[in-house]
Enzyme design. Structure first.
Site, PDB file in Angstrom:
ATOM      1  N   ASN A   9     -11.924  -9.908   3.386  1.00 42.76           N
ATOM      2  CA  ASN A   9     -11.340  -9.488   4.659  1.00 42.76           C
ATOM      3  C   ASN A   9     -12.435  -8.727   5.398  1.00 42.76           C
ATOM      4  OD1 ASN A   9      -9.873  -8.462   6.745  1.00 42.76           O
ATOM      5  ND2 ASN A   9      -8.328  -7.444   5.480  1.00 42.76           N
ATOM      6  N   LYS A  16     -13.409  -5.822   2.898  1.00 39.47           N
ATOM      7  CA  LYS A  16     -12.549  -5.620   1.733  1.00 39.47           C
ATOM      8  C   LYS A  16     -12.629  -6.873   0.883  1.00 39.47           C
ATOM      9  CE  LYS A  16      -9.174  -2.690   3.977  1.00 39.47           C
ATOM     10  NZ  LYS A  16      -8.140  -2.909   4.948  1.00 39.47           N
ATOM     11  N   ARG A  66      -9.668 -13.950   5.141  1.00 41.40           N
ATOM     12  CA  ARG A  66      -8.551 -13.604   6.019  1.00 41.40           C
ATOM     13  C   ARG A  66      -9.059 -13.640   7.460  1.00 41.40           C
ATOM     14  NH1 ARG A  66      -6.342  -8.083   7.882  1.00 41.40           N
ATOM     15  NH2 ARG A  66      -4.264  -8.639   8.599  1.00 41.40           N
ATOM     16  N   HIS A 183       7.030  -4.463   7.258  1.00 41.42           N
ATOM     17  CA  HIS A 183       5.677  -4.230   6.738  1.00 41.42           C
ATOM     18  C   HIS A 183       5.174  -2.959   7.412  1.00 41.42           C
ATOM     19  CE1 HIS A 183       1.494  -5.578   5.511  1.00 41.42           C
ATOM     20  NE2 HIS A 183       1.250  -4.638   6.394  1.00 41.42           N
ATOM     21  N   ARG A 216      -1.820   3.001  16.637  1.00 42.62           N
ATOM     22  CA  ARG A 216      -1.445   2.175  17.798  1.00 42.62           C
ATOM     23  C   ARG A 216      -0.071   2.579  18.316  1.00 42.62           C
ATOM     24  NH1 ARG A 216      -2.175  -2.949  14.574  1.00 42.62           N
ATOM     25  NH2 ARG A 216      -4.397  -2.938  14.134  1.00 42.62           N
ATOM     26  N   GLU A 359      -1.340  -9.590  -0.173  1.00 43.85           N
ATOM     27  CA  GLU A 359      -1.897 -10.611   0.718  1.00 43.85           C
ATOM     28  C   GLU A 359      -3.038 -11.365   0.042  1.00 43.85           C
ATOM     29  OE1 GLU A 359      -1.810  -7.239   3.458  1.00 43.85           O
ATOM     30  OE2 GLU A 359      -1.728  -8.713   5.069  1.00 43.85           O
TER      31      GLU A 359
HETATM   32  P1  AMP Z   1      -1.703   0.062   4.313  1.00 41.04           P
HETATM   33  O1  AMP Z   1      -2.186  -0.211   5.703  1.00 41.04           O
HETATM   34  O2  AMP Z   1      -0.609  -0.854   3.869  1.00 41.04           O
HETATM   35  O3  AMP Z   1      -2.813   0.179   3.308  1.00 41.04           O
HETATM   36  O4  AMP Z   1      -1.021   1.510   4.361  1.00 41.04           O
HETATM   37  C1  AMP Z   1      -1.785   2.661   4.520  1.00 41.04           C
HETATM   38  C2  AMP Z   1      -0.855   3.825   4.876  1.00 41.04           C
HETATM   39  O5  AMP Z   1       0.149   3.972   3.862  1.00 41.04           O
HETATM   40  C3  AMP Z   1      -1.538   5.174   4.920  1.00 41.04           C
HETATM   41  O6  AMP Z   1      -2.118   5.408   6.182  1.00 41.04           O
HETATM   42  C4  AMP Z   1      -0.394   6.132   4.653  1.00 41.04           C
HETATM   43  O7  AMP Z   1       0.220   6.501   5.882  1.00 41.04           O
HETATM   44  C5  AMP Z   1       0.596   5.319   3.851  1.00 41.04           C
HETATM   45  N1  AMP Z   1       0.707   5.767   2.464  1.00 41.04           N
HETATM   46  C6  AMP Z   1      -0.060   5.425   1.418  1.00 41.04           C
HETATM   47  N2  AMP Z   1       0.351   6.050   0.295  1.00 41.04           N
HETATM   48  C7  AMP Z   1       1.408   6.803   0.650  1.00 41.04           C
HETATM   49  C8  AMP Z   1       2.293   7.698  -0.054  1.00 41.04           C
HETATM   50  N3  AMP Z   1       2.166   7.914  -1.363  1.00 41.04           N
HETATM   51  N4  AMP Z   1       3.274   8.277   0.660  1.00 41.04           N
HETATM   52  C9  AMP Z   1       3.424   8.050   1.969  1.00 41.04           C
HETATM   53  N5  AMP Z   1       2.624   7.232   2.680  1.00 41.04           N
HETATM   54  C10 AMP Z   1       1.640   6.621   2.036  1.00 41.04           C
END
Ligand code: AMP
Length: 374
Positions: A9, A16, A66, A183, A216, A359
């Protein structure tokens, strides 16, 4: 056992990667190369990581890339050749932040691994056939047609994967299930899926539409953009940065990460509380809207960083909806369990699930399917 697939990615400042065993879903190695300036050097680091777990890059079955935007033309996983790279370049204006780095990553990866098939998997693909009523914006149709303005939707790989897993978890055929998938990560999107087919999704022409996100804004009155330009004298670039990077819970509440947001809320920080309240309010509007579009849902599933980890967001998104057949089980919702799980009561007419998204696995499996046919 089949050979592993390397999933890449390539973003604007990071690459990534994950080396996935598509049969078992096992991740052999993964990571992020940050602050990327030179994509070739970044990929060399990725390949070093692959070698470090004893896998020669020659033994990789395919490299799955991706790609955020496939436009109208690309929606199936596609074997990459020079012609495809040229076409992806042409799509850059549709996703100026996302597609150009993906093309750079693809170009360098193909140069470094010329004997391995490279496959593009598009984040817009799952929403390719959105019903016209959901896909079209109510603007002058000629302008829309000339400039390819429509709702494309994003996070499609995740929405598809999670909706399939949700049906499987419930032991029901995908075709028989009405679903809402939430999501909720740093980027956030919702989708309404009837019998495996998406009938609406919250992201639009770009990933800026819809829910409040980490940085955003999600939906705003488009009049604000004209106002900021005419009255505040902001340039389009300034407004782009404002809405993409200085908005969302970060812009309102001063923190992108929900763990930090909760910490500040617990300390009585009014800005953080407001950001959270606006986030939940918007999320509930989409859930309600999608329940209406679907004529009721069988299952609502939370996924991605916030959706998988933040029990408070899940509780507040669905609080007080017993009249709509939604009843969370508080204890289940708070359980630290990480895997796919039910968080509604056994008697709740609507099942509420948490399903970790994957993903990379979905992309790896798409590569396997394509390479089998090719
Ligand atoms: P993603 O884009 O799916 O990797 O999600 C990242 C976001 O998930 C981070 O910016 C956090 O806001 C949230 N996040 C990750 N771990 C936790 C947690 N243990 N509790 C609450 N929010 C979390």
């Amino acid at each position: 056992m089949s050979q592993p697939v390397l999933v890449l990615n390539s973003g604007s400042s990071s690459v990534k990667y994950r080396l996935v065993q598509p049969d078992t879903g096992e991740s052999l190695v993964d990571g992020v190369v940050e602050r990327v300036v030179d994509y070739r050097a970044a990929l060399q680091q990725v390949f070093d990581a692959v070698s470090s777990v004893g896998v020669s890059t020659d033994d990789v079955m395919a490299v799955g890339h991706r790609v955020v935007h496939g436009g109208r033309q690309f929606y199936r996983p596609t074997l990459i050749d020079d012609a495809l790279v040229a076409k992806l370049d042409e799509l850059a204006p549709l996703a100026p932040l996302h597609n150009p780095p993906a093309v750079l990553g693809i170009t360098e990866a193909r140069a470094l691994l010329p004997n391995v098939p490279h496959v593009a998997v598009f984040d817009t693909a799952f929403f390719h056939n959105l019903p016209a009523a959901a896909a079209e914006y109510a603007i002058d149709r000629d302008v829309a047609a000339q400039w390819h303005i429509r709702r494309y939707g994003f996070h499609g790989t995740s929405h598809q994967y999670v909706s399939e897993q949700a049906a499987q978890f419930l032991g029901l055929p995908l075709e028989s299930v009405n679903q809402i998938v939430l999501h909720l990560g740093n980027g956030a999107s919702a989708s309404a899926i009837a019998g495996g087919r998406p009938i609406d999704t919250s992201m639009g022409m770009t990933p800026m539409e819809g829910l409040v996100m980490g940085t955003r804004s999600g939906n705003i009155d488009p009049g604000i953009i004209m106002y900021l330009s005419r009255t505040a004298g902001m340039s389009i670039e300034d407004i782009d940065v404002l809405l993409n990077r200085r908005s969302g819970v970060s812009g309102l509440g001063g923190a992108t990460d929900f763990r930090e947001l909760h910490k500040r809320m617990n300390e009585g920080d009014a800005a953080a509380q407001l950001a959270y309240d606006v986030y939940i309010h918007r999320l509930r509007k989409y859930i309600g809207g999608y329940l209406a579009l679907l004529g009721g849902a069988d299952v609502i599933t939370f996924t991605a960083g916030v959706g998988e980890n933040d029990a408070a967001v899940r509780r507040d998104a669905l609080a007080g909806l017993l009249a709509l057949g939604i009843e969370l089980d508080e204890e289940r919702n708070l359980s630290p369990n990480r895997g796919p799980r039910r968080i509604s009561t056994d008697t709740s007419p609507v099942s509420v699930l948490v399903i970790p998204t994957n993903e990379e696995l979905a992309i790896a499996r798409a590569c396997v399917d394509l390479c089998k046919v090719a």
